[in-house]
Design a protein around this motif. Structure first.
Motif, PDB file in Angstrom:
ATOM      1  N   CYS A 165      78.059   4.206 -22.245  1.00  0.00           N
ATOM      2  CA  CYS A 165      76.993   3.487 -22.952  1.00  0.00           C
ATOM      3  C   CYS A 165      77.533   2.954 -24.275  1.00  0.00           C
ATOM      4  O   CYS A 165      78.128   3.705 -25.048  1.00  0.00           O
ATOM      5  CB  CYS A 165      75.796   4.394 -23.227  1.00  0.00           C
ATOM      6  N   CYS A 197      69.077   9.549 -28.961  1.00  0.00           N
ATOM      7  CA  CYS A 197      69.678   9.782 -27.641  1.00  0.00           C
ATOM      8  C   CYS A 197      69.770  11.279 -27.350  1.00  0.00           C
ATOM      9  O   CYS A 197      70.285  12.044 -28.161  1.00  0.00           O
ATOM     10  CB  CYS A 197      71.078   9.179 -27.598  1.00  0.00           C
ATOM     11  N   TRP A 257      78.003   9.086 -23.050  1.00  0.00           N
ATOM     12  CA  TRP A 257      78.515   7.894 -23.735  1.00  0.00           C
ATOM     13  C   TRP A 257      79.898   7.451 -23.226  1.00  0.00           C
ATOM     14  O   TRP A 257      80.170   6.282 -23.072  1.00  0.00           O
ATOM     15  CB  TRP A 257      78.594   8.138 -25.245  1.00  0.00           C
ATOM     16  N   LYS A 298      63.791  -0.831 -27.145  1.00  0.00           N
ATOM     17  CA  LYS A 298      63.854   0.293 -28.079  1.00  0.00           C
ATOM     18  C   LYS A 298      63.198  -0.008 -29.421  1.00  0.00           C
ATOM     19  O   LYS A 298      62.802   0.893 -30.141  1.00  0.00           O
ATOM     20  CB  LYS A 298      65.304   0.737 -28.252  1.00  0.00           C
TER      21      LYS A 298
HETATM   22  S1  SF4 Z   1      69.445   6.663 -25.306  1.00  0.00           S
HETATM   23 FE1  SF4 Z   1      70.635   4.939 -26.097  1.00  0.00          FE
HETATM   24  S2  SF4 Z   1      72.655   5.775 -26.599  1.00  0.00           S
HETATM   25 FE2  SF4 Z   1      71.637   7.244 -25.256  1.00  0.00          FE
HETATM   26  S3  SF4 Z   1      72.329   6.731 -23.217  1.00  0.00           S
HETATM   27 FE3  SF4 Z   1      70.382   5.677 -23.528  1.00  0.00          FE
HETATM   28  S4  SF4 Z   1      70.936   3.655 -24.298  1.00  0.00           S
HETATM   29 FE4  SF4 Z   1      72.751   4.957 -24.513  1.00  0.00          FE
END
Ligand code: SF4
Length: 253
Positions: A28, A35, A41, A132
Motif C-alpha cells: 500500500c 490504518c 504496507w 478517506k
Molecule cells: S488504511 Fe490506508 S494505509 Fe492502511 S492499508 Fe488501507 S489504504 Fe493503506
C-alpha cells in the motif's frame, strides 16, 4: 499469475454483500493515520500465491458463502492490479461475484496504466470505494496520498464501466468527523447514479499494538475511538448533503 497475499478470511461479513471469501493483498502506498494493518504496507511481507490456488481454496467454502462471493482488499489491491485483474477474470469464469475494496490509489487516466484499470473493471461487479476525506488537504494530511486519484477513479467507474460502487468513509475525531466535511461528501457523491451503498465506519485503535511490534510510532496515539452512535450521526449529515443535491438545493457549506 503469482500475487503477494497478506492473509485470507474465509467467512467475511463486512466486506461486501453476503458472506464472502476475502483476500487481503500486500502493498500500500498510502500511510493513513488510522490504518490498523501497517503489516500490509510492504508487498514483500506477503505470501506468494497463484490465482488458481486462491480460487481452488475458494471452492471449499463456496457452499457457505451465501449471497456472497470473492472480495479483494488490502493493503490496497491496486498495487497488484495485474494479479487482481487475472484473479477476477478467472473468478467470473467460475460465476463468482467479485468485489474490489480500494481507495482508488494509483489511478491515472492519462497513462498507459488506464488499460489495466479497464481490464480489472471488466471483471469487477462491485467496488467498495474508500473516500478517506473529501477535502484534498485533509486527505493529504490523513493519508499522505492524493484525493484526485480517488475521485478520478470514481468518475471512471461511473462513465466507463458497469461497476456498482459502495462508498466507505471512516470517521475520525478532528479529521473527518466534521459537519462541513461530512455534508460536502454527501453533496459530492449524490451526482453518481452508480453508487448504491454507503458505509460509515467509526475509527478504532485496534491496530495500535501492530505498530509497536513493527517498531513504528502510532500516529493517533491517545485518539478517542468513535462509537456506532457517532457513525449514525455522521451518516445523517452525509445524507443531508445527498438530499440537498438531489433536490437541487444550493450546498449548505
Ligand atoms: S488504511 Fe490506508 S494505509 Fe492502511 S492499508 Fe488501507 S489504504 Fe493503506
Amino acid at each position: 499469475m503469482i500475487g503477494y497475499i497478506h492473509s485470507i478470511e474465509t467467512m467475511g461479513t463486512v466486506d461486501g454483500p453476503g458472506i464472502r471469501y476475502v483476500v487481503f493483498t500486500s502493498g500500500c502506498p498510502l500511510r493513513c493515520k488510522f490504518c490498523h494493518n501497517p503489516d500490509t504496507w510492504n508487498i514483500e511481507n506477503g505470501k506468494k500465491m497463484s490465482t488458481e490456488e486462491i480460487l481452488d481454496d475458494f471452492e471449499k467454502y463456496r457452499p457457505f458463502l451465501r449471497n456472497g462471493g470473492l472480495t479483494v482488499s488490502g493493503g490496497d489491491p491496486l498495487v497488484q492490479i495485474d494479479f487482481v485483474a487475472e484473479l477476477f477474470e478467472c473468478a467470473k469464469k467460475r460465476d463468482i461475484h467479485t468485489c474490489l475494496d480500494t481507495s482508488g490509489t494509483t489511478f491515472n487516466k492519462n497513462t498507459e496504466r488506464i488499460k489495466k484499470f479497464k481490464k480489472l473493471a471488466k471483471y469487477t461487479d462491485l467496488v467498495m470505494l474508500d473516500i478517506k476525506h473529501i477535502d484534498k488537504y485533509g486527505y493529504k494530511t490523513l493519508t499522505g496520498g492524493n484525493l484526485d486519484e480517488t475521485l478520478d477513479f470514481l468518475d471512471f467507474l461511473s462513465m466507463e464501466t458497469d461497476c456498482k460502487v459502495w462508498v466507505r468513509h471512516v470517521i475520525v475525531k478532528g479529521y473527518t468527523y466534521k459537519t462541513d466535511a461530512l455534508y460536502k461528501l454527501g453533496y459530492y457523491i449524490a451526482r453518481y447514479k452508480n453508487i448504491t451503498g454507503l458505509d460509515v465506519l467509526p475509527y478504532h485503535a485496534m491496530g495500535e499494538n501492530k505498530y509497536e511490534k513493527l517498531g513504528l510510532e502510532y500516529p493517533l496515539k491517545g485518539m478517542e475511538a468513535m462509537t456506532k452512535e457517532d457513525a449514525i450521526k455522521a451518516r445523517q449529515v452525509i445524507e443531508a448533503g445527498i438530499r440537498d443535491r438531489l433536490l437541487g438545493n444550493k450546498p449548505a457549506y
